[in-house]
Design an enzyme around this catalytic site. Structure first.
Site, PDB file in Angstrom:
ATOM      1  N   SER A  56      -8.593  58.182  12.215  1.00  0.00           N
ATOM      2  CA  SER A  56      -7.347  57.910  11.511  1.00  0.00           C
ATOM      3  C   SER A  56      -6.323  59.013  11.801  1.00  0.00           C
ATOM      4  O   SER A  56      -6.000  59.265  12.958  1.00  0.00           O
ATOM      5  CB  SER A  56      -7.642  57.755  10.010  1.00  0.00           C
ATOM      6  OG  SER A  56      -6.562  57.134   9.349  1.00  0.00           O
ATOM      7  N   ASP A 181      -8.511  50.806  11.146  1.00  0.00           N
ATOM      8  CA  ASP A 181      -8.797  52.187  10.767  1.00  0.00           C
ATOM      9  C   ASP A 181     -10.286  52.514  10.768  1.00  0.00           C
ATOM     10  O   ASP A 181     -11.075  51.925  10.031  1.00  0.00           O
ATOM     11  CB  ASP A 181      -8.222  52.431   9.368  1.00  0.00           C
ATOM     12  CG  ASP A 181      -8.164  53.900   9.009  1.00  0.00           C
ATOM     13  OD1 ASP A 181      -9.112  54.641   9.312  1.00  0.00           O
ATOM     14  OD2 ASP A 181      -7.154  54.319   8.411  1.00  0.00           O
TER      15      ASP A 181
END
Length: 371
Positions: A56, A181
């Site tokens: 991320s 993600d």
């Protein structure tokens, strides 16, 4: 995870005087700006690394570092970051599709920003090997961009997919699959880092929350969704630390848990907190303190207090003897077979620093120190 039997981290010719080191940069939204502070601390102490694994926001900072950006360049770039640079509401799509819109914010807007700040470098051409993870929505499995078979992708697309929170940005599409993600399943990918066969892992975990407050669910559904994501992230990270953390891993947990995931208010302070915590851990952890350069460092006091253990305390007045502390601690630090729980390891050297006991205690009776 890797198909090749050869060591993924190339060994330079000649004698080596330091351990092969993998730097793991975890997810956490804007709290991830603390990663820049960690990089500053590493440079200050003279500790080098041989590969970067990012998740991320950690993939964004990791790509910049692996791509050869100087610390001055990185600090300058992130100091100018504003919320509008990344978040532009999908107004038209919401008006046309309502709840059938693919995301709250325009992914193309975010990707254009990534194109402006990330280096024009391909996997395999970075200063050090770089990897970042994403989740394939169709299977729920993880991929690590940069590994064999997943290295023919631009840094922009790889970082976008690793940062694309579900419902916030559209998934990244490739070969008929959709990726989002990586922090959904592995916010601090220690397990993958170990497949690179390092001697040392330096990992940054941003999942620890310092405050616990009720989301504003009555007027803003997004805050509840984000908090639900964070809870899942905390629990998964807890189990990952239980299984993967050992004496060869220096775990850095910057004191940024009081910040919201998308808090853009004081980036410089977040960087400072990351640097301070990294200096404390790296100069005191048994796996790294011998690597610190011998030259004096301004503002750094030695000798340092060893931080290899976590001090554990229970308030006997607040404790109700529910036994949750014993059930969630993987290092047998508690006994809860009487009216009150008792601490078996006041100085717990095996503690994985996942904060599970304190987070799960319903009365707040447990306090942890030397963190």
């Amino acid at each position: 995870m890797l198909d090749t039997p050869e060591p993924p981290l190339a060994r330079p010719s000649g004698a080596r005087t330091r351990p092969r080191t993998v730097l793991v940069l975890g997810g956490g939204g804007m709290r991830g700006m603390a990663h820049v502070g960690v990089l500053k601390a590493l440079a200050t102490l003279g500790i080098e690394y041989d590969a970067i694994v990012g998740t991320s926001i950690g993939s964004l900072v990791g790509a910049m570092a692996a791509g050869g950006y100087s610390l001055a360049q990185m600090e300058s770039m992130i100091s100018e970051i504003q919320r509008q640079d990344y978040f532009k509401l999908n107004v038209v799509k919401f008006l046309l599709k309502g709840v059938r819109a693919p995301s709250m914010y325009a992914g193309d807007h975010f990707k254009r920003k990534l194109e402006r700040i990330l280096p024009r470098t391909k996997f395999g051409e970075t200063r050090v090997p770089f990897y970042c993870n994403a989740v394939r929505l169709e299977t729920g499995g993880s991929v690590f961009w940069g590994t064999q078979g997943f290295d023919d992708i631009s840094l922009v697309d790889a970082v976008y997919s690793s940062c694309a929170l579900p419902g916030v940005f559209e998934p990244y599409e490739r070969g008929g699959y959709h990726y989002m993600d990586g922090g959904m399943v592995d916010s601090v990918p220690l397990r993958f880092a170990k497949t690179l066969r390092p001697d040392l892992i330096i990992a940054v975990d941003l999942s620890v929350k310092a405050t616990f407050k009720t989301p504003n669910y009555k007027s803003r559904v997004a805050t509840t969704l984000f908090r639900a994501f964070e809870i899942a992230e905390e629990v998964i990270t807890e189990h990952q630390l239980h299984m993967q953390l050992d004496y060869r891993t220096a775990l850095i947990q910057p004191k940024v848990g009081h910040l919201a995931r998308f808090d853009f208010q004081d980036v410089a302070d977040i960087v400072r907190r990351g640097e301070e915590e990294a200096l404390k851990v790296l100069t005191s952890h048994s796996a790294t303190r011998e690597l610190v350069r011998c030259e004096p460092v301004a503002g750094l006091c030695c000798p340092v207090t060893p931080r290899d253990f976590v001090s554990v305390r229970i308030d006997p007045i607040a404790c109700i003897g529910c036994g949750l502390c014993e059930s969630v601690c993987e290092t047998d630090a508690f006994t809860a077979h009487g009216e009150k729980a008792t601490v078996r390891k006041p100085a717990n050297y095996e503690c994985t620093r996942d904060h599970a006991c304190a987070r799960n205690c319903p009365t707040g009776a447990i306090s942890l120190g030397n963190l």
